[in-house]
Design an enzyme around this catalytic site. Structure first.
Site, short mmCIF file in Angstrom:
data_model
loop_
_atom_site.label_atom_id
_atom_site.label_comp_id
_atom_site.label_asym_id
_atom_site.label_seq_id
_atom_site.Cartn_x
_atom_site.Cartn_y
_atom_site.Cartn_z
N PRO A 118 5.83 -0.95 -11.55
CG PRO A 118 6.93 -0.59 -13.56
CD PRO A 118 6.17 -1.63 -12.80
CD GLU A 119 3.76 2.00 -6.35
OE1 GLU A 119 3.05 2.90 -5.87
OE2 GLU A 119 4.30 1.12 -5.65
CE LYS A 151 -0.14 1.25 -10.38
NZ LYS A 151 -0.19 -0.03 -9.65
CG ASN A 165 2.15 -3.55 -3.97
OD1 ASN A 165 0.96 -3.66 -3.72
ND2 ASN A 165 2.79 -4.41 -4.76
NE ARG A 224 -4.54 -6.09 -4.74
CZ ARG A 224 -5.86 -6.07 -4.64
NH1 ARG A 224 -6.44 -6.44 -3.51
NH2 ARG A 224 -6.59 -5.69 -5.66
#
Length: 272
Positions: free
Chosen positions: A2-3, A51, A170, A253
């Site tokens: 989650p971003e 985050k 990402n 990543r």
């Protein structure tokens, strides 16, 4: 993972359900804090930081959680059966935290980070973060300064470093890089004039646009498979030139880019 937009969305749902209300149920299912009792305390607020999800309660306590790859918070009306409840015992075991009041109950699922600390000590877990692109401390100039502080560093790595900009993951590494037409592995020193500023501004614009919804489009198309420019579209045609999108993985990543649209340090103008 989650971003910033996903965490912001979760935090504001939690804040709406818990803030200003007294906890009538508080169950922390981690050994270190299993005996901690938060019942009877009023929740002061849930304010995201990058985050991270700090929930502050009366008495100078903060419940800090981080979703990482699989964590989630879900809010239900009081008395409503949560997903993975009695009908699905195995799902019930995934619940790591329960916070309830007379009207709502919040369940924290698969939380890899869950700790109770003094509010005065919050800096120990979030003090290292750079400017939050969705927070009141948003400072574009400082974000650019941190992003470009190490000229030899690859751009993607610098964007993902939470000490530079808090909240980018990402998706918001690949999409702004595509819109600026720069390769994620390009050294920061090779970015053209104004490109770092444009990257920071684009990341903020995308996060801001997506923070109030559970999905995460970066384009304006209504077609579900075309909601992102390059992220998750390996092998599919680039929306700008038609070249198949490429993907690279390293640890946790994942980076996507168009091999023909990248132009070294020269940014190409592309509208959302």
């Amino acid at each position: 993972m989650p971003e910033g937009d996903t965490v912001w969305y979760a935090a504001h749902r939690l804040d709406a359900a818990l803030a200003g209300r007294v906890l009538t149920r508080a169950d922390l299912r981690v050994p270190r804090f299993a005996t901690a009792d938060l019942t009877g305390r009023r929740v002061l607020g849930v304010t995201p930081r990058g985050k991270h999800l700090p929930a502050r309660a009366e008495g100078g306590l903060t419940l800090h959680s981080h979703l990482r790859m699989d964590g989630a918070w879900r809010v239900y009306s009081a008395g409503e059966r949560p997903h993975g409840g009695p009908a699905r015992p195995s799902g019930h075991l995934r619940i790591r935290a329960v916070l309830g009041n007379a009207e709502f109950t919040a369940y924290g699922y698969r939380l890899p980070v869950l700790e109770l600390l003094r509010t005065a000590d919050e800096s120990q877990v979030v003090g290292h973060l750079g400017p939050d692109l969705l927070g009141p401390d948003r400072d574009p100039a400082e974000a650019v300064r941190r992003l470009t502080a190490d000229p030899a560093r690859p751009l993607g790595e610098a964007l993902l470093d939470q000490r530079n900009l808090a909240g980018i993951g990402n998706v918001y590494t690949s999409e702004p890089a595509f819109l600026a037409a720069v390769a994620p592995w390009l050294r920061v020193a090779a970015l053209g004039p104004g490109v770092p500023e444009r990257l920071v501004a684009t990341a903020h614009r995308l996060l801001e646009a997506d923070k109030d919804r559970p999905d995460r489009p970066t384009t304006t198309t209504r077609q579900k498979r075309e909601r992102l420019y390059v992220y998750g579209r390996e092998g599919r045609p680039c929306p700008r030139c038609g070249t198949p999108v490429c993907k690279a993985e390293s640890a946790d990543r994942v980076t996507y880019w168009c091999p023909d649209c990248r132009r070294g340090g020269q940014g190409a103008r592309a509208e959302r």
